[in-house]
Design a protein around this motif. Structure first.
Motif, short mmCIF file in Angstrom:
data_model
loop_
_atom_site.label_atom_id
_atom_site.label_comp_id
_atom_site.label_asym_id
_atom_site.label_seq_id
_atom_site.Cartn_x
_atom_site.Cartn_y
_atom_site.Cartn_z
N ALA A 1 0.81 -1.22 0.00
CA ALA A 1 0.00 0.00 0.00
C ALA A 1 0.84 1.27 0.00
CB ALA A 1 -0.94 -0.01 1.21
N ASP A 2 2.17 1.10 -0.11
CA ASP A 2 3.08 2.25 -0.08
C ASP A 2 2.86 3.08 1.18
OD1 ASP A 2 5.12 3.89 -0.92
OD2 ASP A 2 3.85 5.13 -2.20
N LEU A 3 3.00 2.41 2.34
CA LEU A 3 2.85 3.07 3.64
C LEU A 3 4.17 2.95 4.40
CD1 LEU A 3 -0.65 1.61 4.65
CD2 LEU A 3 -0.16 3.94 3.82
N PRO A 4 5.15 3.77 4.06
CA PRO A 4 6.47 3.64 4.67
C PRO A 4 6.49 3.82 6.18
CG PRO A 4 6.32 5.67 3.40
CD PRO A 4 5.11 4.87 3.07
N LEU A 5 5.54 4.60 6.73
CA LEU A 5 5.50 4.77 8.19
C LEU A 5 5.17 3.45 8.89
CD1 LEU A 5 3.82 8.27 8.72
CD2 LEU A 5 6.20 7.61 9.12
N LEU A 6 4.41 2.58 8.21
CA LEU A 6 4.12 1.26 8.78
C LEU A 6 5.40 0.42 8.80
CD1 LEU A 6 1.82 -0.44 9.93
CD2 LEU A 6 1.37 -1.28 7.62
N LYS A 7 6.24 0.59 7.79
CA LYS A 7 7.54 -0.08 7.77
C LYS A 7 8.41 0.42 8.92
CE LYS A 7 9.34 -0.39 3.70
NZ LYS A 7 10.05 0.00 2.44
N ALA A 8 8.38 1.73 9.15
CA ALA A 8 9.13 2.31 10.26
C ALA A 8 8.62 1.78 11.60
CB ALA A 8 9.03 3.84 10.22
N ALA A 9 7.31 1.64 11.72
CA ALA A 9 6.73 1.11 12.96
C ALA A 9 7.17 -0.32 13.21
CB ALA A 9 5.21 1.20 12.89
N ALA A 10 7.27 -1.12 12.13
CA ALA A 10 7.74 -2.50 12.27
C ALA A 10 9.18 -2.53 12.75
CB ALA A 10 7.61 -3.23 10.93
N GLY A 11 10.02 -1.64 12.20
CA GLY A 11 11.40 -1.56 12.64
C GLY A 11 11.52 -1.15 14.09
N LEU A 12 10.70 -0.17 14.51
CA LEU A 12 10.72 0.30 15.90
C LEU A 12 10.29 -0.82 16.85
CD1 LEU A 12 11.19 2.74 17.75
CD2 LEU A 12 8.76 3.32 17.43
N MET A 13 9.25 -1.56 16.46
CA MET A 13 8.79 -2.66 17.30
C MET A 13 9.87 -3.74 17.43
SD MET A 13 5.54 -5.23 16.73
CE MET A 13 6.32 -6.07 15.35
N LEU A 14 10.53 -4.07 16.32
CA LEU A 14 11.57 -5.10 16.36
C LEU A 14 12.79 -4.64 17.15
CD1 LEU A 14 11.37 -6.41 12.68
CD2 LEU A 14 10.68 -7.63 14.76
N MET A 15 13.06 -3.35 17.15
CA MET A 15 14.14 -2.83 18.00
C MET A 15 13.81 -3.12 19.47
SD MET A 15 15.00 0.85 16.21
CE MET A 15 15.97 1.39 17.62
N GLY A 16 12.57 -2.88 19.85
CA GLY A 16 12.16 -3.17 21.22
C GLY A 16 12.25 -4.64 21.55
N VAL A 17 11.89 -5.48 20.59
CA VAL A 17 11.96 -6.94 20.81
C VAL A 17 13.41 -7.38 21.01
CG1 VAL A 17 11.57 -9.19 19.73
CG2 VAL A 17 9.84 -7.39 19.53
N VAL A 18 14.32 -6.92 20.16
CA VAL A 18 15.73 -7.32 20.24
C VAL A 18 16.39 -6.77 21.50
CG1 VAL A 18 17.97 -7.17 19.09
CG2 VAL A 18 15.91 -7.53 17.74
#
Length: 426
Positions: free
Chosen positions: A98-115
């Protein structure tokens, strides 16, 4: 519940990780056959977001805890990690579709918290002296550190795509930089494993320790230095460090080949070791294509697209796919074929800690099938690389699909082995 035991959660990791590998390969292959831009753009994200995080969050922890048991494994937490990684995969897929780059950023932020959770636990449980005392643990710990950095790359990439005119985020934050940063922790894991279960078992154990300790500084420091000289556009520096790393890979490939010949002569034909030899061969190819890539990318600013002359893009694609389909995937399949049967056998990490995980745990039929499937994967992988050079899109697409099917057959082969069935019942 079975999934809340170490046997259960490790089997879940096996199923999900092989499914992700197959889905990524199928996405690439089918994307080529149908000329589907969405699949072509998505398939590397599937591999790095999915398998990259699963391998370090779960599998890497088995390797580290086998050396230092005080790093306890919580199956419930690991199941949560799997769920969050799958959620991140869905978020990135929707973001690309859907070309929603902020959702990609949110996934990265969430994975940072997980790691950050296992990283904090490791650093507060083990002292620096204890980490540095074990050569392989140095590799394993840095994996987690660099995975955190890779997910930071996904976060900043999403922000940069959402706000392209914002000058705060550096120019070198690109898809290629994210993929490179994600491949790095996976590569380090394999190096640590090779030392733990191959070279350390040799008669020249002290020499192996010194050499792998040196290789740690050379490999980790060399790649970091390589990133610096790329950003500086220092052509001679890039060529120098890439050749040094390539010579190191050649030494690894040769010495592991000698180890493998002696092992097969004195023991039995373990398919996992053959997978790892194939992985090292592809690492050599990755290094060679990398040097060619530098040669033809001279004068092109890092972060540019295409990252190399248009008529030489086959070198760039061969470099990246030799690393993904060859070095990383084959090596991790080999590691999985050693570690997970050992966990299924005892229900814990005993064989990895003080036993012999290279003993014959798998049925003879399982091992024979694994060699056949390795042959198919090698042919498919080489076909893909050659197709980048020849430009045969049909052959390239078929190679990707065959690779995906072969990976699923490897999964089926392993989970139907008696050691998995017996382990689940005990």
């Amino acid at each position: 519940m079975p999934a809340q035991t170490l046997r259960g959660i490790s089997k879940t990791f096996l199923l999900v990780s092989f499914a992700v590998i197959s889905l990524a390969a199928f996405g690439g292959g089918f994307g080529v056959l149908t000329n589907n831009a969405f699949l072509l753009k998505l398939h590397p994200y599937l591999f790095f977001v999915g398998f990259g995080n699963l391998a370090i969050l779960l599998f890497n922890r088995y390797l580290t805890a086998a050396i230092y048991p005080e790093l306890r494994i919580d199956p419930v937490r690991q199941r949560l990690f799997i769920g969050l990684v799958l959620l991140a995969l869905v978020m990135v897929t929707v973001a690309v579709a859907a070309d929603l780059p902020l959702l990609k950023a949110a996934a990265g932020l969430m994975l940072m918290g997980v790691v950050a959770v296992p990283l904090y636990e490791i650093l507060t449980t083990l002292s620096v002296a204890k980490i540095w005392n074990e050569v392989s643990v140095r590799y394993y710990i840095f994996d987690v550190v660099f995975l955190l950095n890779a997910n930071l790359g996904l976060f900043t990439l999403g922000l940069k795509e959402a706000f392209p005119d914002n000058g705060i985020i550096p120019f070198f934050v690109t898809q290629s930089a994210y993929f490179l940063g994600s491949s790095f922790p996976l590569s380090i894991s394999v190096m640590g494993f090779l030392y733990t279960y191959a070279w350390r078992r040799t008669s020249k154990m002290e020499l192996a320790k010194k050499l792998f300790s040196l290789w740690f500084y050379l490999f980790v420091g060399g790649v970091l230095y390589f990133l610096v000289v790329i950003l500086m556009g220092d052509y001679l520096g890039m060529m120098l460090i890439s050749h040094i790393l390539t010579f190191g890979v050649m030494a690894l490939l040769y010495t592991f080949g000698v180890f493998l010949r002696n092992w097969f002569r004195n023991n039995f034909a373990h398919p996992a070791l053959a997978f790892m030899l194939g992985g090292l061969a592809f690492l050599f190819a990755t290094s060679a294509f990398g040097i060619l890539n530098i040669y033809y990318a001279k004068g092109i600013l890092f972060g540019s697209y295409p990252p190399i002359r248009g008529d030489k893009m086959w070198i760039y694609h061969s470099h990246t796919h030799s690393a993904l389909l060859g070095w990383i995937t084959l090596s991790f399949i080999g590691m999985i074929y050693i570690v997970l049967p050992a966990i299924q056998k005892t229900g814990g990490l005993e064989l990895l800690h003080s036993g012999d995980p290279l003993e014959q745990l798998l049925d003879a039929r399982t091992m024979n099938r694994a060699f056949v499937q390795l042959s198919i994967i090698l042919v498919a992988g080489v076909t893909i690389i050659v197709s980048f050079f020849s430009g045969e899109q049909l052959v390239l697409g078929i190679g990707g699909v065959v690779y995906a099917v072969a990976a699923l057959l490897l999964l089926r082969n392993l989970v139907h082995d008696p050691v998995f069935k017996t382990g689940d019942k005990s």
